[in-house]
Scaffold this motif. Structure first.
Motif, PDB file in Angstrom:
ATOM      1  N   LEU A   1      -3.889  -6.877   0.438  1.00 21.21           N
ATOM      2  CA  LEU A   1      -3.036  -7.105   1.835  1.00 21.21           C
ATOM      3  C   LEU A   1      -1.649  -6.465   1.578  1.00 21.21           C
ATOM      4  CD1 LEU A   1      -4.504 -10.413   2.627  1.00 21.21           C
ATOM      5  CD2 LEU A   1      -4.802  -8.420   4.000  1.00 21.21           C
ATOM      6  N   ASN A   2      -1.106  -6.704   0.619  1.00 18.94           N
ATOM      7  CA  ASN A   2       0.327  -6.476   0.401  1.00 18.94           C
ATOM      8  C   ASN A   2       0.467  -4.867   0.183  1.00 18.94           C
ATOM      9  OD1 ASN A   2       1.726  -8.630   0.194  1.00 18.94           O
ATOM     10  ND2 ASN A   2       1.462  -9.019  -1.945  1.00 18.94           N
ATOM     11  N   GLN A   3      -0.464  -4.331  -0.539  1.00 19.46           N
ATOM     12  CA  GLN A   3      -0.588  -2.953  -0.572  1.00 19.46           C
ATOM     13  C   GLN A   3      -1.019  -1.949   0.779  1.00 19.46           C
ATOM     14  OE1 GLN A   3      -0.137  -0.672  -3.196  1.00 19.46           O
ATOM     15  NE2 GLN A   3      -0.390   1.163  -1.714  1.00 19.46           N
ATOM     16  N   MET A   4      -1.781  -2.905   1.764  1.00 16.92           N
ATOM     17  CA  MET A   4      -2.038  -2.349   3.036  1.00 16.92           C
ATOM     18  C   MET A   4      -0.486  -2.378   3.868  1.00 16.92           C
ATOM     19  SD  MET A   4      -4.402  -4.085   5.886  1.00 16.92           S
ATOM     20  CE  MET A   4      -5.709  -2.907   6.443  1.00 16.92           C
ATOM     21  N   LYS A   5       0.129  -3.516   3.461  1.00 15.10           N
ATOM     22  CA  LYS A   5       1.520  -3.683   4.375  1.00 15.10           C
ATOM     23  C   LYS A   5       2.408  -2.578   3.888  1.00 15.10           C
ATOM     24  CE  LYS A   5       3.292  -7.831   3.972  1.00 15.10           C
ATOM     25  NZ  LYS A   5       3.861  -8.935   3.407  1.00 15.10           N
ATOM     26  N   LEU A   6       2.452  -2.172   2.425  1.00 12.35           N
ATOM     27  CA  LEU A   6       3.238  -1.150   2.178  1.00 12.35           C
ATOM     28  C   LEU A   6       3.010   0.314   2.859  1.00 12.35           C
ATOM     29  CD1 LEU A   6       3.939  -1.975  -1.647  1.00 12.35           C
ATOM     30  CD2 LEU A   6       5.529  -2.623   0.384  1.00 12.35           C
ATOM     31  N   GLU A   7       1.443   0.469   2.986  1.00 10.07           N
ATOM     32  CA  GLU A   7       1.060   1.737   3.458  1.00 10.07           C
ATOM     33  C   GLU A   7       1.356   1.744   4.822  1.00 10.07           C
ATOM     34  OE1 GLU A   7      -2.994   1.988   2.442  1.00 10.07           O
ATOM     35  OE2 GLU A   7      -2.488   1.999   0.017  1.00 10.07           O
TER      36      GLU A   7
END
Length: 76
Positions: free
Chosen positions: A18-24
């Motif tokens: 989820l954190n990776q998705m947020k950054l992307e």
């Protein structure tokens, strides 16, 4: 400012994804250094865009997954 986030993750193992998705998503929206940004200095609209697009993508993913599976079997 203290973080009073009482939200509990239903699947804690998904936190990193989820954190990776947020950054992307933030990067797609033109916030290239979102991870280092002080989120308190962003407008509510800017923060809302990131969360809103995350929600939209997660719903799309769930719909695609559900479409690929038969949800209910009818009894005869």
């Amino acid at each position: 400012m203290a973080n009073n986030n009482n939200n509990q993750k239903v699947v804690p193992q998904a936190k990193q994804a989820l954190n990776q998705m947020k950054l992307e998503i933030a990067n797609e929206l033109g916030m290239a250094n979102y991870q280092q940004m002080d989120k308190g200095n962003l407008t509510a609209r800017e923060n809302g865009y990131v969360g809103g697009y995350m929600t939209k993508k997660l719903v799309e993913m769930a719909e695609q997954q559900m479409a690929g599976k038969q949800q209910y079997k009818t009894r005869k």
